[in-house]
Design a protein around this motif. Structure first.
Motif, PDB file in Angstrom:
ATOM      1  N   TRP A  24      41.338  36.333  43.952  1.00  0.00           N
ATOM      2  CA  TRP A  24      40.170  35.977  43.172  1.00  0.00           C
ATOM      3  C   TRP A  24      40.510  35.236  41.893  1.00  0.00           C
ATOM      4  O   TRP A  24      39.957  34.982  41.100  1.00  0.00           O
ATOM      5  N   THR A  63      40.372  39.401  31.974  1.00  0.00           N
ATOM      6  CA  THR A  63      39.673  39.008  33.319  1.00  0.00           C
ATOM      7  C   THR A  63      40.276  37.490  33.292  1.00  0.00           C
ATOM      8  O   THR A  63      39.796  36.708  34.069  1.00  0.00           O
ATOM      9  N   GLN A  67      45.450  38.815  35.056  1.00  0.00           N
ATOM     10  CA  GLN A  67      44.465  40.274  35.317  1.00  0.00           C
ATOM     11  C   GLN A  67      43.994  40.334  36.357  1.00  0.00           C
ATOM     12  O   GLN A  67      43.907  41.458  37.047  1.00  0.00           O
ATOM     13  N   GLU A  68      43.307  39.168  36.964  1.00  0.00           N
ATOM     14  CA  GLU A  68      42.510  39.388  38.128  1.00  0.00           C
ATOM     15  C   GLU A  68      43.531  39.620  39.375  1.00  0.00           C
ATOM     16  O   GLU A  68      43.412  40.403  40.095  1.00  0.00           O
ATOM     17  N   SER A  70      46.516  41.050  39.185  1.00  0.00           N
ATOM     18  CA  SER A  70      47.121  42.520  38.852  1.00  0.00           C
ATOM     19  C   SER A  70      46.058  43.561  39.452  1.00  0.00           C
ATOM     20  O   SER A  70      46.587  44.508  39.851  1.00  0.00           O
ATOM     21  N   VAL A  71      44.804  43.552  39.078  1.00  0.00           N
ATOM     22  CA  VAL A  71      43.845  44.307  39.504  1.00  0.00           C
ATOM     23  C   VAL A  71      43.860  44.233  40.890  1.00  0.00           C
ATOM     24  O   VAL A  71      43.856  45.489  41.820  1.00  0.00           O
ATOM     25  N   SER A  72      43.773  43.310  41.687  1.00  0.00           N
ATOM     26  CA  SER A  72      43.474  43.212  42.989  1.00  0.00           C
ATOM     27  C   SER A  72      44.774  43.429  43.721  1.00  0.00           C
ATOM     28  O   SER A  72      44.747  43.772  44.908  1.00  0.00           O
ATOM     29  N   GLY A  74      47.023  45.883  42.780  1.00  0.00           N
ATOM     30  CA  GLY A  74      47.470  47.205  42.416  1.00  0.00           C
ATOM     31  C   GLY A  74      48.353  47.544  41.216  1.00  0.00           C
ATOM     32  O   GLY A  74      49.072  48.584  41.081  1.00  0.00           O
ATOM     33  N   TRP A  75      48.532  46.400  40.256  1.00  0.00           N
ATOM     34  CA  TRP A  75      49.242  46.712  39.116  1.00  0.00           C
ATOM     35  C   TRP A  75      48.635  46.419  37.682  1.00  0.00           C
ATOM     36  O   TRP A  75      49.108  46.053  37.004  1.00  0.00           O
ATOM     37  N   GLY A  76      47.358  46.758  37.793  1.00  0.00           N
ATOM     38  CA  GLY A  76      46.569  46.272  36.488  1.00  0.00           C
ATOM     39  C   GLY A  76      46.966  47.362  35.434  1.00  0.00           C
ATOM     40  O   GLY A  76      46.939  46.621  34.324  1.00  0.00           O
ATOM     41  N   ASP A  77      47.310  48.433  35.367  1.00  0.00           N
ATOM     42  CA  ASP A  77      47.881  49.199  34.343  1.00  0.00           C
ATOM     43  C   ASP A  77      49.136  48.594  33.769  1.00  0.00           C
ATOM     44  O   ASP A  77      49.283  48.424  32.427  1.00  0.00           O
ATOM     45  N   LEU A  80      48.232  45.569  31.865  1.00  0.00           N
ATOM     46  CA  LEU A  80      47.787  45.808  30.460  1.00  0.00           C
ATOM     47  C   LEU A  80      49.136  45.995  29.357  1.00  0.00           C
ATOM     48  O   LEU A  80      48.923  45.502  28.157  1.00  0.00           O
TER      49      LEU A  80
END
Length: 99
Positions: A24, A63, A67-68, A70-72, A74-77, A80
Motif C-alpha cells: 500500500w 495514513t 501507518q499504511e 502497520s495496518v496492512s 497487523g501491528w497498527g495498534d 499508534l
C-alpha cells in the motif's frame, strides 16, 4: 535525539520480527528497504543530525507510509503507540510535528 532514535529502534524491532506488507505504499518495495531507511534515520539522529526530521514527520503522519504498512501488516495498534512516543519526543525537544 536519543528518544527519537529509540522510537526508531523499537520500530525496527517490530518490522524485523515478521514479514511486512508494503503493497500500500510506493515508498518501499520490501520490509528490508523500510528497515534500511529507518536505521539510517536513527543513526543520523544519534550523531545529532536533525536534517531528516521533516522526512520522519512525514513517515509518521496519519495514513502516512508507516501507518499504511502497520495496518496492512497487523501491528497498527503498536504503530499508534510509537507515533505517540514520536510526537512526545518531538514536543520535548521543542519541535511540534508538522512545524
Amino acid at each position: 535525539m536519543k528518544a527519537l532514535a529509540q522510537v526508531l529502534d523499537d520500530l525496527v524491532g517490530i518490522v524485523t520480527a515478521s514479514e511486512q506488507d508494503t503493497t500500500w505504499t510506493g515508498r518501499w518495495d520490501t520490509g528490508d528497504e523500510m528497515v534500511g531507511e529507518l536505521r539510517d534515520h536513527a543513526e543520523r539522529l544519534r550523531r545529532g543530525d536533525t536534517s531528516g526530521l521533516g522526512e520522519l514527520e512525514f513517515l509518521f503522519l496519519p495514513t502516512g507510509p508507516l501507518q499504511e504498512v502497520s495496518v496492512s501488516s497487523g501491528w497498527g495498534d503498536r504503530f499508534l503507540v510509537l507515533a505517540g512516543r514520536f510526537d512526545r519526543a518531538q514536543a520535548a525537544r521543542g519541535t511540534a510535528p508538522g512545524t
